[in-house]
Design an enzyme around this catalytic site. Sequence first.
Site, PDB file in Angstrom:
ATOM      1  N   LYS A  29     -35.040 -12.064 -28.187  1.00 54.77           N
ATOM      2  CA  LYS A  29     -36.369 -11.553 -28.479  1.00 54.77           C
ATOM      3  C   LYS A  29     -36.296 -10.498 -29.588  1.00 54.77           C
ATOM      4  O   LYS A  29     -35.935 -10.822 -30.693  1.00 54.77           O
ATOM      5  CB  LYS A  29     -37.010 -11.035 -27.190  1.00 54.77           C
ATOM      6  CG  LYS A  29     -36.793 -11.963 -25.966  1.00 54.77           C
ATOM      7  CD  LYS A  29     -37.481 -13.299 -26.086  1.00 54.77           C
ATOM      8  CE  LYS A  29     -37.061 -14.311 -25.023  1.00 54.77           C
ATOM      9  NZ  LYS A  29     -37.177 -13.906 -23.643  1.00 54.77           N
TER      10      LYS A  29
ATOM     11  N   ASP B 261     -34.204  -4.567 -17.075  1.00 54.33           N
ATOM     12  CA  ASP B 261     -34.423  -5.539 -18.150  1.00 54.33           C
ATOM     13  C   ASP B 261     -35.295  -4.849 -19.197  1.00 54.33           C
ATOM     14  O   ASP B 261     -36.480  -4.622 -18.989  1.00 54.33           O
ATOM     15  CB  ASP B 261     -35.108  -6.788 -17.565  1.00 54.33           C
ATOM     16  CG  ASP B 261     -35.329  -7.889 -18.600  1.00 54.33           C
ATOM     17  OD1 ASP B 261     -35.368  -7.571 -19.805  1.00 54.33           O
ATOM     18  OD2 ASP B 261     -35.495  -9.051 -18.193  1.00 54.33           O
TER      19      ASP B 261
ATOM     20  N   TYR C  95     -39.948 -11.875 -15.327  1.00 54.90           N
ATOM     21  CA  TYR C  95     -39.711 -13.053 -16.144  1.00 54.90           C
ATOM     22  C   TYR C  95     -39.446 -14.258 -15.235  1.00 54.90           C
ATOM     23  O   TYR C  95     -38.617 -14.185 -14.325  1.00 54.90           O
ATOM     24  CB  TYR C  95     -38.523 -12.775 -17.067  1.00 54.90           C
ATOM     25  CG  TYR C  95     -38.169 -13.933 -17.949  1.00 54.90           C
ATOM     26  CD1 TYR C  95     -39.012 -14.314 -18.983  1.00 54.90           C
ATOM     27  CD2 TYR C  95     -37.012 -14.664 -17.739  1.00 54.90           C
ATOM     28  CE1 TYR C  95     -38.700 -15.397 -19.785  1.00 54.90           C
ATOM     29  CE2 TYR C  95     -36.683 -15.740 -18.539  1.00 54.90           C
ATOM     30  CZ  TYR C  95     -37.535 -16.103 -19.554  1.00 54.90           C
ATOM     31  OH  TYR C  95     -37.218 -17.175 -20.347  1.00 54.90           O
TER      32      TYR C  95
ATOM     33  N   ARG D 259     -12.903 -16.298 -25.930  1.00 57.59           N
ATOM     34  CA  ARG D 259     -13.770 -16.076 -24.762  1.00 57.59           C
ATOM     35  C   ARG D 259     -13.661 -14.617 -24.330  1.00 57.59           C
ATOM     36  O   ARG D 259     -14.631 -13.978 -23.955  1.00 57.59           O
ATOM     37  CB  ARG D 259     -13.405 -17.021 -23.599  1.00 57.59           C
ATOM     38  CG  ARG D 259     -14.170 -16.672 -22.343  1.00 57.59           C
ATOM     39  CD  ARG D 259     -14.164 -17.689 -21.217  1.00 57.59           C
ATOM     40  NE  ARG D 259     -13.035 -18.572 -21.157  1.00 57.59           N
ATOM     41  CZ  ARG D 259     -11.800 -18.239 -20.740  1.00 57.59           C
ATOM     42  NH1 ARG D 259     -11.544 -17.015 -20.318  1.00 57.59           N
ATOM     43  NH2 ARG D 259     -10.822 -19.115 -20.754  1.00 57.59           N
TER      44      ARG D 259
HETATM   45  C1  LIG Z   1     -36.611 -14.292 -22.390  1.00 56.85           C
HETATM   46  C2  LIG Z   1     -36.406 -13.307 -21.327  1.00 56.85           C
HETATM   47  C3  LIG Z   1     -35.309 -13.387 -20.458  1.00 56.85           C
HETATM   48  C4  LIG Z   1     -34.310 -14.531 -20.527  1.00 56.85           C
HETATM   49  O1  LIG Z   1     -33.603 -14.529 -21.717  1.00 56.85           O
HETATM   50  P1  LIG Z   1     -33.042 -15.853 -22.433  1.00 56.85           P
HETATM   51  O2  LIG Z   1     -32.415 -15.327 -23.667  1.00 56.85           O
HETATM   52  O3  LIG Z   1     -34.208 -16.753 -22.673  1.00 56.85           O
HETATM   53  O4  LIG Z   1     -32.075 -16.478 -21.489  1.00 56.85           O
HETATM   54  C5  LIG Z   1     -35.168 -12.399 -19.501  1.00 56.85           C
HETATM   55  N1  LIG Z   1     -36.062 -11.380 -19.389  1.00 56.85           N
HETATM   56  C6  LIG Z   1     -37.132 -11.281 -20.195  1.00 56.85           C
HETATM   57  C7  LIG Z   1     -38.073 -10.149 -20.013  1.00 56.85           C
HETATM   58  C8  LIG Z   1     -37.341 -12.233 -21.185  1.00 56.85           C
HETATM   59  O5  LIG Z   1     -38.418 -12.128 -21.971  1.00 56.85           O
END
Ligand SMILES: *Cc1c(COP(=O)(O)O)cnc(C)c1O
Length: 379
Positions: free
Chosen positions: A195, A170, A98, A46
């Site tokens: 992504k 982000d 998001y 962890r």
């Molecule tokens: C998908 C996404 C998230 C969340 O990520 P997860 O891996 O699905 O938890 C946060 N911000 C953006 C812009 C995203 O596309």
Amino acid sequence: MKFNTKTIHGGQEHDPAYGSVMPPIYQTSTYAQTTPGGHKGYEYSRTHNPTRNALENALASIENGKFGLAFGSGLAAIDAVMKLLKPGDEVISTNDLYGGSYRLFTKIYQDFGIKFHFIGMQNADKIADYVNANTKLIWVETPTNPMMNIIDIKAVAAISKANNLILAVDNTFATPYLQQPLDLGADIVMHSATKYLGGHSDVVMGALVAKDETIAEQLYFVQNASGAVCGPQDSFLVLRGIKTLHVRMQRHCENGKAVAHYLNNHPKIENVYWPGFENHPNHDVAKSQMSDFGGMISFTTKGNNMADAISIVEKLKVFTLAESLGGVESLCGHPASMTHASIPKEEREKTGVVDSLIRLSVGIEDEADLISDLEQAIG
Ligand SMILES: *Cc1c(COP(=O)(O)O)cnc(C)c1O
């Protein structure tokens, strides 16, 4: 080292045991000690795992940061940032963000006594109006999801610095190939590595990168104390994904540009949202802070009819109807009923997420096949 070399070599060393070029998948929870506390830097997975550490070093390198942290999902990474806050603290956040981030902020952290201000940040000067003695964090997503608004990271960073706040960006949509928020003054970069970083739609993971040691130490503390870490197999997959990020992104950008222009000239399409258009409201900012415009595009149909949008996404064949984005395969989504269903209709329409809005994640297939697929679906 240039970016296209960093994706492959940044922060990486060949494995000291046998010289394996890729780090082994250290599928272990614990590590043998010769005497209590006598170990080789690893006690429990962890806290630290060699495969995860290799990935975390790569993340730090490609974002021009010093400290990388990997989590079990993008939301787990955002959750770790929120845990830097205390009840009574205030956050100023992008309003067009998001859906899962909005849900985490309003359904969990609001109840813990954190106050959120969701505002349009296309004009960064507006942010200063919401800063008070309790403000601790600014949360920025750019390009925004799904409206492709562009926020001037440098301008927001100036406000953040002047008021001693933490600025988190982000960077999921842009990736460090297009935009490097730490260089523009952000304190924390966040990714849904699910992504583009992973890039193959085969893993769920989140990441944070920081430059400042004090912030990084707090984040490492949360990572270990809350424990939302990712496993070694997933770490390996995302590390492998990062090695082709620059090549994939180049094609995502080329195909994205072709699809955006095709849609823009289509008589049945009303609006196309893509920061590469010169008439995009913040095109100049996009041009200055991004090296290209990416493969994420949203559009609406004339008449703004939900049934038309649903018919298009159902007819598309090369574009798969699915949540998520950033994989090699093209995906399409209908935000109002999918990713943004958790945002009330009135709230989502204020930011442009209307019933006919369709979001495309343009993949790296042949451009001609993507365009003819859109042609047969839109009619
Ligand atoms: C998908 C996404 C998230 C969340 O990520 P997860 O891996 O699905 O938890 C946060 N911000 C953006 C812009 C995203 O596309």
